[in-house]
Design a protein around this motif. Structure first.
Motif, mmCIF file in Angstrom:
data_model
loop_
_atom_site.group_PDB
_atom_site.id
_atom_site.type_symbol
_atom_site.label_atom_id
_atom_site.label_comp_id
_atom_site.label_asym_id
_atom_site.label_seq_id
_atom_site.Cartn_x
_atom_site.Cartn_y
_atom_site.Cartn_z
ATOM 1 N N ARG A 18 19.591 -36.682 162.459
ATOM 2 C CA ARG A 18 20.869 -36.112 162.009
ATOM 3 C C ARG A 18 21.971 -36.534 162.968
ATOM 4 O O ARG A 18 21.791 -36.519 164.179
ATOM 5 C CB ARG A 18 20.786 -34.582 161.946
ATOM 6 C CG ARG A 18 22.107 -33.907 161.585
ATOM 7 C CD ARG A 18 21.909 -32.461 161.219
ATOM 8 N NE ARG A 18 21.273 -32.329 159.916
ATOM 9 C CZ ARG A 18 21.933 -32.350 158.748
ATOM 10 N NH1 ARG A 18 23.247 -32.503 158.743
ATOM 11 N NH2 ARG A 18 21.291 -32.214 157.617
ATOM 12 N N CYS A 19 23.102 -36.923 162.398
ATOM 13 C CA CYS A 19 24.236 -37.319 163.230
ATOM 14 C C CYS A 19 25.454 -36.469 162.896
ATOM 15 O O CYS A 19 25.587 -35.925 161.798
ATOM 16 C CB CYS A 19 24.554 -38.812 163.063
ATOM 17 S SG CYS A 19 25.448 -39.235 161.564
ATOM 18 N N GLY A 47 20.439 -37.512 158.180
ATOM 19 C CA GLY A 47 21.427 -36.607 157.629
ATOM 20 C C GLY A 47 22.664 -36.562 158.511
ATOM 21 O O GLY A 47 22.634 -36.975 159.667
ATOM 22 N N TRP A 48 23.772 -36.036 157.978
ATOM 23 C CA TRP A 48 24.995 -36.010 158.783
ATOM 24 C C TRP A 48 25.849 -34.804 158.396
ATOM 25 O O TRP A 48 25.695 -34.223 157.320
ATOM 26 C CB TRP A 48 25.792 -37.298 158.627
ATOM 27 C CG TRP A 48 26.215 -37.625 157.212
ATOM 28 C CD1 TRP A 48 25.473 -38.276 156.279
ATOM 29 C CD2 TRP A 48 27.460 -37.314 156.601
ATOM 30 N NE1 TRP A 48 26.174 -38.406 155.108
ATOM 31 C CE2 TRP A 48 27.401 -37.825 155.276
ATOM 32 C CE3 TRP A 48 28.612 -36.662 157.022
ATOM 33 C CZ2 TRP A 48 28.460 -37.695 154.382
ATOM 34 C CZ3 TRP A 48 29.676 -36.538 156.135
ATOM 35 C CH2 TRP A 48 29.594 -37.049 154.831
ATOM 36 N N ASN A 49 26.742 -34.433 159.314
ATOM 37 C CA ASN A 49 27.681 -33.354 159.048
ATOM 38 C C ASN A 49 28.924 -33.537 159.911
ATOM 39 O O ASN A 49 28.963 -34.361 160.826
ATOM 40 C CB ASN A 49 27.041 -31.989 159.318
ATOM 41 C CG ASN A 49 26.645 -31.806 160.769
ATOM 42 O OD1 ASN A 49 25.512 -32.067 161.148
ATOM 43 N ND2 ASN A 49 27.587 -31.357 161.605
ATOM 44 N N TRP A 50 29.956 -32.746 159.589
ATOM 45 C CA TRP A 50 31.182 -32.717 160.380
ATOM 46 C C TRP A 50 31.106 -31.508 161.317
ATOM 47 O O TRP A 50 30.024 -31.031 161.618
ATOM 48 C CB TRP A 50 32.410 -32.585 159.480
ATOM 49 C CG TRP A 50 32.467 -33.556 158.353
ATOM 50 C CD1 TRP A 50 31.911 -33.399 157.112
ATOM 51 C CD2 TRP A 50 33.104 -34.830 158.339
ATOM 52 N NE1 TRP A 50 32.175 -34.497 156.334
ATOM 53 C CE2 TRP A 50 32.914 -35.396 157.057
ATOM 54 C CE3 TRP A 50 33.836 -35.554 159.279
ATOM 55 C CZ2 TRP A 50 33.423 -36.641 156.696
ATOM 56 C CZ3 TRP A 50 34.344 -36.792 158.922
ATOM 57 C CH2 TRP A 50 34.136 -37.327 157.652
ATOM 58 N N ALA A 51 32.270 -30.984 161.704
ATOM 59 C CA ALA A 51 32.297 -29.769 162.524
ATOM 60 C C ALA A 51 31.652 -28.620 161.750
ATOM 61 O O ALA A 51 31.755 -28.535 160.527
ATOM 62 C CB ALA A 51 33.734 -29.410 162.897
ATOM 63 N N SER A 52 30.961 -27.777 162.473
ATOM 64 C CA SER A 52 30.259 -26.663 161.848
ATOM 65 C C SER A 52 31.253 -25.715 161.186
ATOM 66 O O SER A 52 32.221 -25.266 161.803
ATOM 67 C CB SER A 52 29.441 -25.903 162.896
ATOM 68 O OG SER A 52 28.792 -24.808 162.304
ATOM 69 N N ILE A 81 27.907 -30.611 167.088
ATOM 70 C CA ILE A 81 27.314 -31.689 167.890
ATOM 71 C C ILE A 81 25.982 -31.241 168.483
ATOM 72 O O ILE A 81 25.032 -32.018 168.551
ATOM 73 C CB ILE A 81 28.307 -32.128 168.985
ATOM 74 C CG1 ILE A 81 29.543 -32.765 168.342
ATOM 75 C CG2 ILE A 81 27.650 -33.122 169.944
ATOM 76 C CD1 ILE A 81 30.680 -33.021 169.302
ATOM 77 N N GLU A 82 25.911 -29.978 168.899
ATOM 78 C CA GLU A 82 24.648 -29.455 169.445
ATOM 79 C C GLU A 82 23.519 -29.577 168.435
ATOM 80 O O GLU A 82 22.371 -29.847 168.792
ATOM 81 C CB GLU A 82 24.815 -27.986 169.838
ATOM 82 C CG GLU A 82 25.476 -27.763 171.170
ATOM 83 C CD GLU A 82 25.562 -26.292 171.509
ATOM 84 O OE1 GLU A 82 25.483 -25.455 170.570
ATOM 85 O OE2 GLU A 82 25.710 -25.964 172.703
ATOM 86 N N ARG A 83 23.825 -29.396 167.159
ATOM 87 C CA ARG A 83 22.805 -29.364 166.121
ATOM 88 C C ARG A 83 22.357 -30.762 165.690
ATOM 89 O O ARG A 83 21.439 -30.888 164.873
ATOM 90 C CB ARG A 83 23.329 -28.600 164.907
ATOM 91 C CG ARG A 83 23.548 -27.116 165.176
ATOM 92 C CD ARG A 83 24.237 -26.442 164.004
ATOM 93 N NE ARG A 83 24.376 -24.995 164.225
ATOM 94 C CZ ARG A 83 25.046 -24.188 163.408
ATOM 95 N NH1 ARG A 83 25.646 -24.680 162.329
ATOM 96 N NH2 ARG A 83 25.121 -22.897 163.672
ATOM 97 N N CYS A 84 23.000 -31.791 166.207
ATOM 98 C CA CYS A 84 22.691 -33.160 165.778
ATOM 99 C C CYS A 84 22.006 -33.950 166.889
ATOM 100 O O CYS A 84 22.034 -33.567 168.054
ATOM 101 C CB CYS A 84 23.977 -33.874 165.338
ATOM 102 S SG CYS A 84 24.662 -33.200 163.814
ATOM 103 N N GLY A 120 28.891 -34.870 177.201
ATOM 104 C CA GLY A 120 28.554 -33.717 178.024
ATOM 105 C C GLY A 120 27.248 -33.058 177.597
ATOM 106 O O GLY A 120 26.529 -32.501 178.430
ATOM 107 N N LEU A 121 26.949 -33.146 176.308
ATOM 108 C CA LEU A 121 25.710 -32.566 175.790
ATOM 109 C C LEU A 121 24.548 -33.560 175.838
ATOM 110 O O LEU A 121 23.440 -33.240 175.399
ATOM 111 C CB LEU A 121 25.918 -32.092 174.347
ATOM 112 C CG LEU A 121 26.865 -30.897 174.170
ATOM 113 C CD1 LEU A 121 27.148 -30.647 172.698
ATOM 114 C CD2 LEU A 121 26.275 -29.649 174.822
#
Length: 291
Positions: free
Chosen positions: A11-12, A35-40, A53-56, A81-82
């Motif tokens: 996921r990205c 899979g991909w997503n934008w901001a939560s 970003i944490e979830r990807c 940073g993550l």
């Protein structure tokens, strides 16, 4: 394309200017089961960027050289940073100079499916480096793929040993490299892909390499045409032909970014940190018709 295993990234997080058409990206990611997503959406405010970003597994950043890049750069910083790998696509060459100096950037349009697929597969096949470790001389943070030997005969064995030597030279100088096997259609791919951004990112991040025991004008011209086609399809900046023997006199390349060196000279230049400077000189002479 590559037969080396790609990273297990499922996921990205896509960071891109608002309203931009993602072009071929969704299809290419789907083909690779990413899979991909934008901001939560379930976290208000800027924290949505962090949570998304944490979830990807990695960040896919799109820069277009406008003020919209400021938010994308911010999200790239969160990703670094993550500890997330970051794949950067630049739609033109007007992108932020800091980003250009710190990240490996693919300059390709979102609608150029073949070139974008090549660059995405390069990213998925390359060990993850953060901006804090990318410029360190020690290669201990990443161990690229070791060359496979699938040839037979004494001459083939010597050729494979020469490829192994080139590979070890690159790694010893703090660069990265992966080996290109034949693709599914049986067409010969370059022997190596090399990343050496701390010496000359505009020429060596990445560059394709063909290794041969010896060369003639005809062999060099054949290699050049094949590598130029590969470069154009993938957006690679430079191609090198490396031979055990010295290049033949009076060879003139078709394109200024094709370089022929002996393996001994390649080793000397790369270990001295002068490879980029030397290649720039060769390119300038070729551009002005000088031998």
């Amino acid at each position: 394309m590559f037969k080396e295993p790609l990273r297990r990234l499922h996921r990205c997080y896509i960071s891109a200017p608002y309203g931009i058409d993602l072009g071929s990206l969704p299809v290419l990611l789907g083909e690779r089961q990413i899979g991909w997503n934008w901001a939560s959406e379930d976290v208000p405010g800027e924290l949505g960027y962090v949570k998304g970003i944490e979830r990807c597994d990695f960040v896919l950043a799109v820069l277009d050289g406008t003020k919209s890049d400021h938010r994308v750069l911010y999200e790239m910083g969160i990703g670094e940073g993550l500890g997330k790998p970051i794949f950067v696509v630049a739609l033109n060459k007007r992108v932020n100079s800091f980003a250009m100096s710190k990240f490996s950037i693919a300059t390709v349009g979102l609608g150029e499916a073949a070139a974008l697929a090549f660059q995405l597969d390069l990213f998925l096949s390359t060990p993850h480096e953060t901006i804090f470790t990318r410029e360190l001389p020690s290669p201990s943070h990443a161990r690229p793929v070791v060359p496979k030997i699938e040839r037979s005969g004494a001459g083939a064995a010597r050729g494979s040993a020469l490829e192994q030597r080139v590979y070890e030279i690159i790694i010893g100088a703090g660069g990265s490299a992966i080996v290109e096997p034949k693709d599914d259609a049986g067409a010969a791919a370059p022997d190596l892909l090399m990343w050496l951004p701390h010496q000359e990112p505009s020429l060596l991040d990445p560059a394709v390499i063909e290794v041969k025991l010896s060369g003639t004008h005809q062999i060099a011209r054949t290699v050049e045409r094949r590598l130029l086609s590969f470069m154009q399809a993938g957006g690679v900046q430079s191609a090198l032909l490396l031979t055990a023997d010295e290049p033949v006199p009076r060879f003139r390349s078709i394109a200024p970014n094709f370089f022929w060196l002996s393996v001994d000279d390649f080793e000397r230049l790369i270990l001295e940190g002068h490879l980029g400077f030397h290649l720039r000189g060769m390119r300038n002479r070729a551009a002005h018709g000088a031998p």
